[in-house]
Design a protein around this motif. Sequence first.
Motif, PDB file in Angstrom:
ATOM      1  N   GLU A 172      21.597 -11.451  13.516  1.00 41.30           N
ATOM      2  CA  GLU A 172      22.559 -12.563  13.534  1.00 41.30           C
ATOM      3  C   GLU A 172      21.867 -13.849  13.956  1.00 41.30           C
ATOM      4  N   ASP A 173      20.987 -13.707  14.913  1.00 36.20           N
ATOM      5  CA  ASP A 173      20.169 -14.829  15.367  1.00 36.20           C
ATOM      6  C   ASP A 173      19.244 -15.302  14.241  1.00 36.20           C
ATOM      7  N   LEU A 174      18.618 -14.336  13.595  1.00 30.93           N
ATOM      8  CA  LEU A 174      17.675 -14.648  12.522  1.00 30.93           C
ATOM      9  C   LEU A 174      18.365 -15.351  11.362  1.00 30.93           C
ATOM     10  N   ALA A 175      19.630 -14.990  11.097  1.00 26.44           N
ATOM     11  CA  ALA A 175      20.360 -15.580   9.977  1.00 26.44           C
ATOM     12  C   ALA A 175      20.570 -17.075  10.145  1.00 26.44           C
ATOM     13  N   ALA A 176      20.578 -17.536  11.392  1.00 28.47           N
ATOM     14  CA  ALA A 176      20.750 -18.971  11.636  1.00 28.47           C
ATOM     15  C   ALA A 176      19.499 -19.755  11.296  1.00 28.47           C
ATOM     16  N   GLY A 177      18.374 -19.035  11.115  1.00 28.11           N
ATOM     17  CA  GLY A 177      17.131 -19.719  10.770  1.00 28.11           C
ATOM     18  C   GLY A 177      16.495 -20.361  11.979  1.00 28.11           C
ATOM     19  N   PRO A 178      15.490 -21.175  11.747  1.00 29.06           N
ATOM     20  CA  PRO A 178      14.754 -21.791  12.859  1.00 29.06           C
ATOM     21  C   PRO A 178      15.561 -22.808  13.649  1.00 29.06           C
ATOM     22  N   THR A 179      16.822 -23.075  13.247  1.00 27.64           N
ATOM     23  CA  THR A 179      17.626 -24.042  13.990  1.00 27.64           C
ATOM     24  C   THR A 179      18.038 -23.516  15.353  1.00 27.64           C
ATOM     25  N   GLU A 198      11.818 -32.458   7.564  1.00 28.86           N
ATOM     26  CA  GLU A 198      12.746 -31.372   7.891  1.00 28.86           C
ATOM     27  C   GLU A 198      12.265 -30.492   9.036  1.00 28.86           C
ATOM     28  N   ASN A 199      11.072 -30.735   9.533  1.00 32.55           N
ATOM     29  CA  ASN A 199      10.512 -29.975  10.664  1.00 32.55           C
ATOM     30  C   ASN A 199      10.391 -28.486  10.366  1.00 32.55           C
ATOM     31  N   LYS A 200      10.067 -28.127   9.118  1.00 29.81           N
ATOM     32  CA  LYS A 200       9.915 -26.722   8.793  1.00 29.81           C
ATOM     33  C   LYS A 200       9.006 -26.562   7.580  1.00 29.81           C
ATOM     34  N   LEU A 201       8.526 -25.321   7.386  1.00 27.04           N
ATOM     35  CA  LEU A 201       7.717 -24.979   6.223  1.00 27.04           C
ATOM     36  C   LEU A 201       8.387 -23.923   5.351  1.00 27.04           C
ATOM     37  N   MET A 202       9.103 -22.971   5.970  1.00 26.40           N
ATOM     38  CA  MET A 202       9.726 -21.883   5.219  1.00 26.40           C
ATOM     39  C   MET A 202      10.788 -22.417   4.260  1.00 26.40           C
ATOM     40  N   PRO A 203      10.794 -21.930   3.020  1.00 28.28           N
ATOM     41  CA  PRO A 203      11.838 -22.341   2.074  1.00 28.28           C
ATOM     42  C   PRO A 203      13.154 -21.646   2.391  1.00 28.28           C
ATOM     43  N   LEU A 204      14.232 -22.139   1.809  1.00 25.52           N
ATOM     44  CA  LEU A 204      15.529 -21.494   1.960  1.00 25.52           C
ATOM     45  C   LEU A 204      15.540 -20.170   1.196  1.00 25.52           C
ATOM     46  N   PRO A 205      16.359 -19.209   1.623  1.00 23.10           N
ATOM     47  CA  PRO A 205      16.419 -17.924   0.908  1.00 23.10           C
ATOM     48  C   PRO A 205      16.927 -18.109  -0.510  1.00 23.10           C
ATOM     49  N   LEU A 238      -1.460 -21.140   8.726  1.00 21.03           N
ATOM     50  CA  LEU A 238      -0.822 -21.927   9.777  1.00 21.03           C
ATOM     51  C   LEU A 238       0.148 -21.054  10.583  1.00 21.03           C
ATOM     52  N   SER A 239       0.067 -21.121  11.895  1.00 27.48           N
ATOM     53  CA  SER A 239       0.918 -20.279  12.748  1.00 27.48           C
ATOM     54  C   SER A 239       2.396 -20.637  12.621  1.00 27.48           C
ATOM     55  N   GLN A 240       2.691 -21.822  12.102  1.00 24.65           N
ATOM     56  CA  GLN A 240       4.079 -22.247  11.936  1.00 24.65           C
ATOM     57  C   GLN A 240       4.862 -21.300  11.033  1.00 24.65           C
ATOM     58  N   TRP A 241       4.183 -20.707  10.058  1.00 26.74           N
ATOM     59  CA  TRP A 241       4.857 -19.783   9.152  1.00 26.74           C
ATOM     60  C   TRP A 241       5.479 -18.621   9.926  1.00 26.74           C
ATOM     61  N   SER A 242       4.701 -18.014  10.795  1.00 25.14           N
ATOM     62  CA  SER A 242       5.179 -16.854  11.547  1.00 25.14           C
ATOM     63  C   SER A 242       6.302 -17.240  12.502  1.00 25.14           C
ATOM     64  N   LYS A 243       6.186 -18.396  13.118  1.00 17.46           N
ATOM     65  CA  LYS A 243       7.222 -18.838  14.066  1.00 17.46           C
ATOM     66  C   LYS A 243       8.565 -19.006  13.366  1.00 17.46           C
ATOM     67  N   GLU A 244       8.546 -19.581  12.197  1.00 18.94           N
ATOM     68  CA  GLU A 244       9.803 -19.817  11.477  1.00 18.94           C
ATOM     69  C   GLU A 244      10.342 -18.543  10.837  1.00 18.94           C
ATOM     70  N   ASP A 292      13.535 -23.116  19.153  1.00 16.37           N
ATOM     71  CA  ASP A 292      12.712 -24.322  19.083  1.00 16.37           C
ATOM     72  C   ASP A 292      11.401 -24.009  18.367  1.00 16.37           C
ATOM     73  N   VAL A 293      11.454 -24.059  17.035  1.00 15.52           N
ATOM     74  CA  VAL A 293      10.257 -23.792  16.245  1.00 15.52           C
ATOM     75  C   VAL A 293       9.971 -24.968  15.304  1.00 15.52           C
ATOM     76  N   SER A 294      10.422 -26.134  15.678  1.00 11.93           N
ATOM     77  CA  SER A 294      10.131 -27.302  14.858  1.00 11.93           C
ATOM     78  C   SER A 294       8.623 -27.499  14.758  1.00 11.93           C
ATOM     79  N   THR A 295       8.208 -28.055  13.651  1.00 13.44           N
ATOM     80  CA  THR A 295       6.771 -28.227  13.440  1.00 13.44           C
ATOM     81  C   THR A 295       6.164 -29.103  14.535  1.00 13.44           C
ATOM     82  N   SER A 296       5.038 -28.649  15.059  1.00 16.85           N
ATOM     83  CA  SER A 296       4.349 -29.392  16.106  1.00 16.85           C
ATOM     84  C   SER A 296       3.510 -30.511  15.491  1.00 16.85           C
TER      85      SER A 296
END
Length: 418
Positions: free
Chosen positions: A282-289, A89-96, A240-246, A292-296
């Motif tokens: 509004e931007d944040l509500a769309a999530g990491p989609t 899924e290219n992410k770490l953060m869970p859904l709200p 992991l820095s990915q958490w903050s990015k997402e 470009d914060v897909s997992t590296s």
Amino acid sequence: MSPVLLSLASMPPLFYHLARRQFSPGDPSGEFSDQWTHPSDVFSVLLILGGDVVGRALAQLAGSPLTPVAFSFGWVAYSLTAVVSAIGENKLMPLPDCACKVINGRTGYVRDNSSWIIGRIVRDFESWMDGGRRDGPIRKQLRKMLDQRWEEDKAVMEKKEPGSGRYVARPSQAGLCVSVYKSDRARPGNPGYDFAYFVGFATSVLQLGIAAIPCGIFGDWGILLVTASGIILSFATGSLSQWSKEKWACRRNSEKTVVLTRGNGSQHAIVVIGHGQGLDLEDLAAGPTNVDVSTSHITRIAVILLATLWILLLITAAGIRQNTWFLLAVGGIGILQNIFVAGWRRRPEAFGVPLTPAGVIGKPKVMDTLFAVERAYPGLGRSMLDTFFPGKLRPDEQKKWDDPEELAKSVEACWANA
């Protein structure tokens, strides 16, 4: 050969073995006693349960290079889930865990929320809306709305049957309460240095202290080794820095005005005015989609490596046979901390979204509230109309919103009756 032996020899093999069995009713009690004295393999089994709690605790505290989520049951299960999520899924953060909507205050565009931060801000609103005070302006307005609605309900019942009004119960919800906030300078990456954050360090110290007891008394350093390794791996996973990015995947310094609400039928709506300082919610509500914060590749490799180390720790822990109650105590304290953090109610500034109260508008009827919002913030009440009245409006209501003069009269009448 005696007749008894001849009869046994002539029996089928199964009956022969049953006839030779020993009746030992004391064996189970001995096994139970051994298990409760030195529980074996229990910790290794518990390590693979409760991964979702660990994931929520990480989502709550993630942001800084040091995320104090305690070592506990469930980490092995979570590490495997994280591998699937990072690769598939290219992410770490869970859904709200709180469904809500974000409305653009200018265009009226409604977006379903997929941000953990916004979900928790809306979920925990009643705990932070007046700074925790019972006599705050929002709670006072709510009580006023409920009292007005109560009087109206009693009047209706009195018309139908005199004397029946006193039997009408006070309503638990009335109309719509719109709380207005202005954004202060946003702090993306701030994990929230509150009680929920620091309790993780205290828990880890307590775990090490418990694990050191068998080492100091019996010379059994195995439990201390497993505990220390688990704490290091849990802190490393959260770093992991990915958490903050997402978690803060949005643009900054927004001028937008947005409305956060659970939708039609909810008691509250939260208006956030950007003022060029806050996050683009509004931007944040769309999530990491939307960013470009897909997992590296580095994140994926790190997650796979951590999962491997967790499995090795699981295998190591399965070999501990003595003093296992200390290991269970370590895991039990850790899971309590995880549950506490995952469910803890936090203020918006703990998520890097500081807000300053700017007023509250509420009427016993939702339409009257929207008229009042429209007067105070032109265009904002109209943007909320389709969300709180998704069906067809009555002709008189539609006329009021379509005709500027009628709308102005309705707005003035609404404030005159305040």
